[in-house]
Design a protein around this motif. Sequence first.
Motif, PDB file in Angstrom:
ATOM      1  N   ALA A  32      -6.625 -18.346 -15.938  1.00  0.00           N
ATOM      2  CA  ALA A  32      -6.883 -18.378 -17.079  1.00  0.00           C
ATOM      3  C   ALA A  32      -6.313 -18.148 -18.430  1.00  0.00           C
ATOM      4  O   ALA A  32      -6.934 -18.371 -19.281  1.00  0.00           O
ATOM      5  CB  ALA A  32      -7.957 -16.379 -17.151  1.00  0.00           C
ATOM      6  N   HIS A 103     -18.682 -19.629 -14.673  1.00  0.00           N
ATOM      7  CA  HIS A 103     -19.714 -20.207 -14.264  1.00  0.00           C
ATOM      8  C   HIS A 103     -20.687 -19.280 -14.646  1.00  0.00           C
ATOM      9  O   HIS A 103     -21.988 -20.050 -13.552  1.00  0.00           O
ATOM     10  CB  HIS A 103     -19.312 -20.818 -12.945  1.00  0.00           C
ATOM     11  CG  HIS A 103     -18.306 -21.652 -13.078  1.00  0.00           C
ATOM     12  ND1 HIS A 103     -17.750 -23.058 -13.986  1.00  0.00           N
ATOM     13  CD2 HIS A 103     -17.008 -21.706 -12.591  1.00  0.00           C
ATOM     14  CE1 HIS A 103     -16.630 -23.341 -13.592  1.00  0.00           C
ATOM     15  NE2 HIS A 103     -15.855 -22.481 -12.723  1.00  0.00           N
ATOM     16  N   ARG A 104     -21.416 -18.259 -15.300  1.00  0.00           N
ATOM     17  CA  ARG A 104     -22.697 -17.870 -14.830  1.00  0.00           C
ATOM     18  C   ARG A 104     -23.656 -17.698 -16.474  1.00  0.00           C
ATOM     19  O   ARG A 104     -24.092 -17.387 -16.709  1.00  0.00           O
ATOM     20  CB  ARG A 104     -22.549 -16.529 -14.475  1.00  0.00           C
ATOM     21  CG  ARG A 104     -21.811 -16.547 -13.317  1.00  0.00           C
ATOM     22  CD  ARG A 104     -21.779 -14.801 -12.701  1.00  0.00           C
ATOM     23  NE  ARG A 104     -21.229 -14.552 -11.521  1.00  0.00           N
ATOM     24  CZ  ARG A 104     -20.966 -13.622 -10.846  1.00  0.00           C
ATOM     25  NH1 ARG A 104     -21.506 -12.105 -11.266  1.00  0.00           N
ATOM     26  NH2 ARG A 104     -20.263 -12.999  -9.815  1.00  0.00           N
ATOM     27  N   TYR A 106     -21.511 -16.680 -19.000  1.00  0.00           N
ATOM     28  CA  TYR A 106     -21.702 -15.574 -19.955  1.00  0.00           C
ATOM     29  C   TYR A 106     -21.195 -16.034 -21.059  1.00  0.00           C
ATOM     30  O   TYR A 106     -21.447 -15.312 -22.266  1.00  0.00           O
ATOM     31  CB  TYR A 106     -21.169 -14.789 -19.174  1.00  0.00           C
ATOM     32  CG  TYR A 106     -21.496 -13.952 -18.033  1.00  0.00           C
ATOM     33  CD1 TYR A 106     -22.922 -13.401 -17.797  1.00  0.00           C
ATOM     34  CD2 TYR A 106     -20.571 -13.399 -17.035  1.00  0.00           C
ATOM     35  CE1 TYR A 106     -23.330 -12.614 -17.362  1.00  0.00           C
ATOM     36  CE2 TYR A 106     -21.277 -12.209 -16.005  1.00  0.00           C
ATOM     37  CZ  TYR A 106     -22.493 -12.180 -16.063  1.00  0.00           C
ATOM     38  OH  TYR A 106     -22.975 -11.957 -14.581  1.00  0.00           O
ATOM     39  N   ARG A 108     -21.476 -18.784 -22.491  1.00  0.00           N
ATOM     40  CA  ARG A 108     -22.129 -19.589 -23.579  1.00  0.00           C
ATOM     41  C   ARG A 108     -23.061 -18.040 -24.041  1.00  0.00           C
ATOM     42  O   ARG A 108     -23.235 -18.387 -25.456  1.00  0.00           O
ATOM     43  CB  ARG A 108     -23.095 -20.129 -22.907  1.00  0.00           C
ATOM     44  CG  ARG A 108     -22.665 -21.498 -22.868  1.00  0.00           C
ATOM     45  CD  ARG A 108     -23.532 -23.143 -22.436  1.00  0.00           C
ATOM     46  NE  ARG A 108     -23.895 -22.964 -21.188  1.00  0.00           N
ATOM     47  CZ  ARG A 108     -24.854 -22.762 -20.406  1.00  0.00           C
ATOM     48  NH1 ARG A 108     -25.872 -23.182 -21.067  1.00  0.00           N
ATOM     49  NH2 ARG A 108     -24.609 -22.531 -18.763  1.00  0.00           N
ATOM     50  N   CYS A 130     -11.192 -23.197 -32.357  1.00  0.00           N
ATOM     51  CA  CYS A 130     -10.147 -24.330 -31.786  1.00  0.00           C
ATOM     52  C   CYS A 130      -9.651 -23.841 -29.949  1.00  0.00           C
ATOM     53  O   CYS A 130      -9.499 -22.946 -29.802  1.00  0.00           O
ATOM     54  CB  CYS A 130      -8.520 -23.876 -32.473  1.00  0.00           C
ATOM     55  SG  CYS A 130      -9.216 -23.479 -33.868  1.00  0.00           S
ATOM     56  N   ALA A 136     -11.792 -28.155 -21.008  1.00  0.00           N
ATOM     57  CA  ALA A 136     -13.222 -28.707 -20.906  1.00  0.00           C
ATOM     58  C   ALA A 136     -14.740 -27.458 -21.156  1.00  0.00           C
ATOM     59  O   ALA A 136     -15.675 -27.523 -21.731  1.00  0.00           O
ATOM     60  CB  ALA A 136     -13.253 -29.546 -19.547  1.00  0.00           C
TER      61      ALA A 136
HETATM   62  C1  LIG Z   1     -13.828 -21.546 -21.346  1.00  0.00           C
HETATM   63  C2  LIG Z   1     -14.454 -19.453 -19.967  1.00  0.00           C
HETATM   64  C3  LIG Z   1     -14.767 -18.531 -21.662  1.00  0.00           C
HETATM   65  C4  LIG Z   1     -15.845 -20.529 -20.749  1.00  0.00           C
HETATM   66  O1  LIG Z   1     -16.966 -19.620 -18.964  1.00  0.00           O
HETATM   67  P1  LIG Z   1     -17.894 -19.294 -18.174  1.00  0.00           P
HETATM   68  O2  LIG Z   1     -18.593 -18.150 -18.804  1.00  0.00           O
HETATM   69  O3  LIG Z   1     -17.055 -19.524 -16.980  1.00  0.00           O
HETATM   70  O4  LIG Z   1     -18.530 -20.333 -19.198  1.00  0.00           O
HETATM   71  P2  LIG Z   1     -19.987 -20.509 -18.767  1.00  0.00           P
HETATM   72  O5  LIG Z   1     -20.991 -20.598 -17.508  1.00  0.00           O
HETATM   73  O6  LIG Z   1     -21.230 -19.960 -20.227  1.00  0.00           O
HETATM   74  O7  LIG Z   1     -19.979 -22.091 -18.756  1.00  0.00           O
HETATM   75  C5  LIG Z   1     -19.838 -23.003 -19.787  1.00  0.00           C
HETATM   76  C6  LIG Z   1     -20.098 -24.555 -19.668  1.00  0.00           C
HETATM   77  O8  LIG Z   1     -19.255 -25.057 -19.484  1.00  0.00           O
HETATM   78  C7  LIG Z   1     -19.058 -25.623 -18.325  1.00  0.00           C
HETATM   79  N1  LIG Z   1     -18.111 -25.704 -17.231  1.00  0.00           N
HETATM   80  C8  LIG Z   1     -17.336 -24.361 -16.698  1.00  0.00           C
HETATM   81  N2  LIG Z   1     -16.473 -24.669 -16.502  1.00  0.00           N
HETATM   82  C9  LIG Z   1     -15.548 -25.879 -15.670  1.00  0.00           C
HETATM   83  C10 LIG Z   1     -14.931 -26.689 -15.887  1.00  0.00           C
HETATM   84  N3  LIG Z   1     -14.236 -26.518 -15.122  1.00  0.00           N
HETATM   85  N4  LIG Z   1     -14.774 -28.133 -16.538  1.00  0.00           N
HETATM   86  C11 LIG Z   1     -16.011 -28.678 -16.869  1.00  0.00           C
HETATM   87  N5  LIG Z   1     -16.900 -28.074 -17.395  1.00  0.00           N
HETATM   88  C12 LIG Z   1     -16.860 -26.566 -17.415  1.00  0.00           C
HETATM   89  C13 LIG Z   1     -20.333 -25.284 -17.965  1.00  0.00           C
HETATM   90  O9  LIG Z   1     -20.796 -26.350 -16.778  1.00  0.00           O
HETATM   91  C14 LIG Z   1     -21.639 -24.647 -18.749  1.00  0.00           C
HETATM   92  O10 LIG Z   1     -21.671 -25.793 -19.717  1.00  0.00           O
HETATM   93  P3  LIG Z   1     -23.119 -26.599 -19.534  1.00  0.00           P
HETATM   94  O11 LIG Z   1     -22.578 -24.786 -20.657  1.00  0.00           O
HETATM   95  O12 LIG Z   1     -23.331 -27.933 -20.315  1.00  0.00           O
HETATM   96  O13 LIG Z   1     -23.679 -26.030 -18.411  1.00  0.00           O
HETATM   97  C15 LIG Z   1     -13.920 -19.412 -19.168  1.00  0.00           C
HETATM   98  O14 LIG Z   1     -13.647 -20.874 -18.472  1.00  0.00           O
HETATM   99  C16 LIG Z   1     -12.123 -18.886 -19.546  1.00  0.00           C
HETATM  100  O15 LIG Z   1     -12.426 -17.579 -19.632  1.00  0.00           O
HETATM  101  N6  LIG Z   1     -11.485 -19.589 -19.952  1.00  0.00           N
HETATM  102  C17 LIG Z   1     -10.039 -18.917 -19.580  1.00  0.00           C
HETATM  103  C18 LIG Z   1     -10.012 -18.298 -21.260  1.00  0.00           C
HETATM  104  C19 LIG Z   1     -10.017 -19.286 -22.175  1.00  0.00           C
HETATM  105  O16 LIG Z   1      -9.654 -20.862 -22.093  1.00  0.00           O
HETATM  106  N7  LIG Z   1     -10.816 -19.371 -23.777  1.00  0.00           N
HETATM  107  C20 LIG Z   1     -10.993 -20.490 -24.400  1.00  0.00           C
HETATM  108  C21 LIG Z   1      -9.886 -20.562 -25.577  1.00  0.00           C
HETATM  109  S1  LIG Z   1     -10.468 -21.722 -27.116  1.00  0.00           S
END
Ligand SMILES: CC(C)(COP(=O)(O)OP(=O)(O)OC[C@H]1O[C@@H](n2cnc3c(N)ncnc32)[C@H](O)[C@@H]1OP(=O)(O)O)[C@@H](O)C(=O)NCCC(=O)NCCS
Length: 180
Positions: A32, A103-104, A106, A108, A130, A136
């Motif tokens: 994460a 990927h649920r 949440y 968004r 930022c 991605a």
């Molecule tokens: C970034 C993060 C919050 C996304 O959480 P999430 O709940 O899985 O996101 P969502 O389910 O709302 O998906 C958001 C979009 O990302 C896309 N996505 C999810 N995982 C992906 C991956 N590994 N590669 C490409 N796209 C991806 C989803 O398909 C979705 O796209 P869509 O809007 O076109 O359907 C999560 O990956 C996370 O906690 N990451 C670690 C912390 C981090 O990096 N935070 C951001 C710091 S800037």
Amino acid sequence: MNVILNTPRLMLREIVRDDRTDMAEILQDPEAMYAYEHAFSSGEVDAWLDRQLRRYEQDGHGLWAVICRESGAWLGMCGLTIQNVENTRELEVGYLFKRRFWHRGYAREAAAGCRDYAFNVLGTPRLVACVRVNNAPSRRVAESLGMKVERIFVKHYYDMDMPHALYVLELPGTAHRKGK
Ligand SMILES: CC(C)(COP(=O)(O)OP(=O)(O)OC[C@H]1O[C@@H](n2cnc3c(N)ncnc32)[C@H](O)[C@@H]1OP(=O)(O)O)[C@@H](O)C(=O)NCCC(=O)NCCS
């Protein structure tokens, strides 16, 4: 419990000290935290928690806890923080979720709630995110909010130069008033 906002599936509330174990599940997970290049030490988790509590006092907002309204599960953090971006104060929407809840949709959904809160309740004319250019999923979340990349800039963090995309959303007419 200080509830900030609700979305169809989620409730966002202020973080409290009892949330430390849930926060650490994210902050100490190397996968994460790959955008930060390291999983946090116990001391860094404490500092992160203290920083959010200080932000509530100083700014009236910060990262909040995201709770599933149906199950009560603690899913992640999402909220509004003030960041210094190349010497400019910006209001940023930020989001981090436990890996088992990715990927649920949440992130968004929570980020959209924060975007609406920023414009409708805080009355900000401009909101940024930022995002490391190689993050991605985070870029997809920013784009789902209607944000566009204004520029790429380099953040110096953890002894490394990291290119970041500055995603921006402005109220219609704001950029014009600023003479852009
Ligand atoms: C970034 C993060 C919050 C996304 O959480 P999430 O709940 O899985 O996101 P969502 O389910 O709302 O998906 C958001 C979009 O990302 C896309 N996505 C999810 N995982 C992906 C991956 N590994 N590669 C490409 N796209 C991806 C989803 O398909 C979705 O796209 P869509 O809007 O076109 O359907 C999560 O990956 C996370 O906690 N990451 C670690 C912390 C981090 O990096 N935070 C951001 C710091 S800037």
